[in-house]
Design a protein around this motif. Structure first.
Motif, PDB file in Angstrom:
ATOM      1  N   VAL A 190       0.821  -1.207   0.000  1.00  0.00           N
ATOM      2  CA  VAL A 190       0.000   0.000   0.000  1.00  0.00           C
ATOM      3  C   VAL A 190       0.857   1.259   0.000  1.00  0.00           C
ATOM      4  N   VAL A 191       1.890   1.294   0.847  1.00  0.00           N
ATOM      5  CA  VAL A 191       2.728   2.501   0.937  1.00  0.00           C
ATOM      6  C   VAL A 191       3.515   2.713  -0.362  1.00  0.00           C
ATOM      7  N   LEU A 192       4.052   1.646  -0.941  1.00  0.00           N
ATOM      8  CA  LEU A 192       4.780   1.792  -2.207  1.00  0.00           C
ATOM      9  C   LEU A 192       3.843   2.203  -3.335  1.00  0.00           C
ATOM     10  N   MET A 193       2.648   1.631  -3.346  1.00  0.00           N
ATOM     11  CA  MET A 193       1.684   1.988  -4.390  1.00  0.00           C
ATOM     12  C   MET A 193       1.332   3.471  -4.319  1.00  0.00           C
TER      13      MET A 193
ATOM     14  N   VAL B  67      -3.749 -15.465  -4.896  1.00  0.00           N
ATOM     15  CA  VAL B  67      -4.116 -14.535  -5.971  1.00  0.00           C
ATOM     16  C   VAL B  67      -5.440 -13.842  -5.638  1.00  0.00           C
ATOM     17  N   ALA B  68      -6.403 -14.603  -5.100  1.00  0.00           N
ATOM     18  CA  ALA B  68      -7.703 -14.016  -4.759  1.00  0.00           C
ATOM     19  C   ALA B  68      -7.562 -12.922  -3.698  1.00  0.00           C
ATOM     20  N   GLY B  69      -6.708 -13.168  -2.702  1.00  0.00           N
ATOM     21  CA  GLY B  69      -6.503 -12.164  -1.660  1.00  0.00           C
ATOM     22  C   GLY B  69      -5.885 -10.891  -2.196  1.00  0.00           C
ATOM     23  N   TRP B  70      -4.838 -11.045  -2.997  1.00  0.00           N
ATOM     24  CA  TRP B  70      -4.190  -9.859  -3.558  1.00  0.00           C
ATOM     25  C   TRP B  70      -5.065  -9.172  -4.607  1.00  0.00           C
ATOM     26  N   MET B  71      -5.921  -9.964  -5.283  1.00  0.00           N
ATOM     27  CA  MET B  71      -6.851  -9.356  -6.235  1.00  0.00           C
ATOM     28  C   MET B  71      -7.820  -8.434  -5.507  1.00  0.00           C
ATOM     29  N   ALA B  72      -8.296  -8.866  -4.328  1.00  0.00           N
ATOM     30  CA  ALA B  72      -9.201  -8.026  -3.536  1.00  0.00           C
ATOM     31  C   ALA B  72      -8.508  -6.732  -3.108  1.00  0.00           C
ATOM     32  N   VAL B  73      -7.247  -6.840  -2.680  1.00  0.00           N
ATOM     33  CA  VAL B  73      -6.481  -5.650  -2.291  1.00  0.00           C
ATOM     34  C   VAL B  73      -6.325  -4.708  -3.480  1.00  0.00           C
ATOM     35  N   ALA B  74      -6.004  -5.269  -4.645  1.00  0.00           N
ATOM     36  CA  ALA B  74      -5.790  -4.453  -5.845  1.00  0.00           C
ATOM     37  C   ALA B  74      -7.058  -3.722  -6.248  1.00  0.00           C
ATOM     38  N   ILE B  75      -8.192  -4.408  -6.196  1.00  0.00           N
ATOM     39  CA  ILE B  75      -9.463  -3.788  -6.580  1.00  0.00           C
ATOM     40  C   ILE B  75      -9.832  -2.651  -5.628  1.00  0.00           C
TER      41      ILE B  75
ATOM     42  N   ASP C 226       8.721  -9.829  -3.405  1.00  0.00           N
ATOM     43  CA  ASP C 226       7.901 -10.996  -3.749  1.00  0.00           C
ATOM     44  C   ASP C 226       6.400 -10.711  -3.629  1.00  0.00           C
ATOM     45  N   PRO C 227       5.925 -10.143  -2.498  1.00  0.00           N
ATOM     46  CA  PRO C 227       4.488  -9.832  -2.432  1.00  0.00           C
ATOM     47  C   PRO C 227       4.075  -8.760  -3.431  1.00  0.00           C
ATOM     48  N   LEU C 228       5.003  -7.878  -3.788  1.00  0.00           N
ATOM     49  CA  LEU C 228       4.691  -6.817  -4.741  1.00  0.00           C
ATOM     50  C   LEU C 228       4.459  -7.386  -6.138  1.00  0.00           C
ATOM     51  N   LEU C 229       5.174  -8.454  -6.494  1.00  0.00           N
ATOM     52  CA  LEU C 229       5.050  -9.049  -7.825  1.00  0.00           C
ATOM     53  C   LEU C 229       3.644  -9.598  -8.059  1.00  0.00           C
ATOM     54  N   ILE C 230       3.132 -10.369  -7.099  1.00  0.00           N
ATOM     55  CA  ILE C 230       1.803 -10.942  -7.270  1.00  0.00           C
ATOM     56  C   ILE C 230       0.740  -9.848  -7.224  1.00  0.00           C
ATOM     57  N   PHE C 231       0.951  -8.823  -6.386  1.00  0.00           N
ATOM     58  CA  PHE C 231       0.019  -7.693  -6.363  1.00  0.00           C
ATOM     59  C   PHE C 231      -0.012  -7.000  -7.722  1.00  0.00           C
ATOM     60  N   LEU C 232       1.158  -6.777  -8.323  1.00  0.00           N
ATOM     61  CA  LEU C 232       1.228  -6.107  -9.617  1.00  0.00           C
ATOM     62  C   LEU C 232       0.487  -6.888 -10.690  1.00  0.00           C
ATOM     63  N   ALA C 233       0.602  -8.215 -10.648  1.00  0.00           N
ATOM     64  CA  ALA C 233      -0.111  -9.035 -11.624  1.00  0.00           C
ATOM     65  C   ALA C 233      -1.623  -8.859 -11.463  1.00  0.00           C
ATOM     66  N   CYS C 234      -2.102  -8.875 -10.213  1.00  0.00           N
ATOM     67  CA  CYS C 234      -3.537  -8.686  -9.945  1.00  0.00           C
ATOM     68  C   CYS C 234      -3.985  -7.256 -10.260  1.00  0.00           C
ATOM     69  N   TYR C 235      -3.100  -6.303 -10.038  1.00  0.00           N
ATOM     70  CA  TYR C 235      -3.395  -4.877 -10.210  1.00  0.00           C
ATOM     71  C   TYR C 235      -3.781  -4.552 -11.654  1.00  0.00           C
TER      72      TYR C 235
END
Length: 288
Positions: free
Chosen positions: A84-87, A208-216, A264-273
């Motif tokens: 969140v802070v980096l985004m 992926v589902a968890g990070w997808m929710a964060v991204a949305i 590592d967590p940023l990579l999967i977030f970026l894919a979902c983002y």
């Protein structure tokens, strides 16, 4: 939308397009700059002052506030705090002016904020890098931001030069053609950006589902909140481009400077983002 699903269903095509993402983004910026022209982009002094103020709120005030909220809750070292802070520290996504165009609004404020925010990144990123336990190289972040700013300036300069020398006035038909080219380029670009999500979806769908929710929530939620707030200010006539940028940030820039273990967590977030990001012109149309 077809680009999003093509990236998932045609992994070989996504992999083939991935090395050309930078060139496709520069082409989009050139087309957008060509369509807008230099005079509309830069506006008067008041517009530039407003752009600077908005950039500082989005890239400095928001991430620092978010960090201290996580700190008070005891989650300042959690992966979600890092993401969140980096985004929030990142500048505008390079496609934001194109999203603004596709939604039928003036893209000039978005292009101004893209240029200003990217130029400010070496300074506005300092608080996030200092507060978070990243272990990254500050010099690398600064150099990466400067490289990005230089590439954006080159693409915009080419568009402005072509507009000023060859096509000072655009007909309605020419404008429609440019908008169509921009949309096609955006669709092709997103295919390459989706190349990382397919493998992650197969290996750990719950993650992926968890990070997808964060991204949305981050992407679309920030746009809705920003729009509601901006409509109550003197900036209401620029509420759409500024709201789009509030939720669509170039987070990938930090991958160039931070250690792999940290990102590592940023990579999967970026894919979902990519999903809420590239669905912005569709989903946010009713809101705006």
């Amino acid at each position: 939308m077809l680009g999003l699903f093509a990236g998932l269903l045609l992994p070989s095509l996504a992999t083939a397009l991935r090395p050309w993402i930078a060139e496709l983004v520069m082409l989009m910026l050139t087309l957008t700059a060509f369509r807008i022209g230099p005079r509309s982009t830069f506006g008067g002094f008041a517009d530039l002052r407003t752009t600077l103020s908005v950039a500082l709120v989005l890239q400095f005030l928001l991430p620092v506030s978010a960090y201290f909220i996580f700190y008070l809750l005891g989650y300042d070292s959690a992966p979600i705090a890092l993401v969140v802070v980096l985004m929030l520290s990142a500048p505008s996504l390079t496609g934001s002016p194109n999203f603004t165009l596709m939604l039928g609004h003036d893209p000039a404020p978005a292009l101004r904020l893209l240029l200003t925010g990217t130029a400010l990144l070496p300074l506005t990123a300092l608080p996030a890098l200092a507060l978070l336990p990243l272990g990254g190289d500050l010099v690398s972040v600064v150099l990466a931001a400067l490289r990005l700013f230089g590439a954006i300036c080159v693409a915009v300069a080419i568009g402005f030069t072509l507009r000023s020398t060859l096509f000072r006035a655009l007909s309605a038909e020419s404008t429609q053609v440019l908008d169509g080219l921009t949309t096609i380029t955006l669709a092709v670009t997103v295919i390459g950006l989706m190349s990382a999500l397919g493998p992650a979806l197969l290996s750990d769908p719950l993650l992926v589902a968890g990070w997808m929710a964060v991204a949305i929530v981050l992407c679309l939620g920030l746009q809705v909140l920003s729009y509601i707030v901006l409509l109550k200010t003197p900036l209401r006539h620029q509420a759409v481009p500024f709201s789009i940028i509030a939720g669509n940030r170039n987070v990938a820039l930090f991958l160039l400077a931070l250690p792999a273990a940290t990102t590592d967590p940023l990579l999967i977030f970026l894919a979902c983002y990519q999903f809420p990001m590239y669905l912005t012109p569709v989903v946010m149309r009713r809101v705006f």
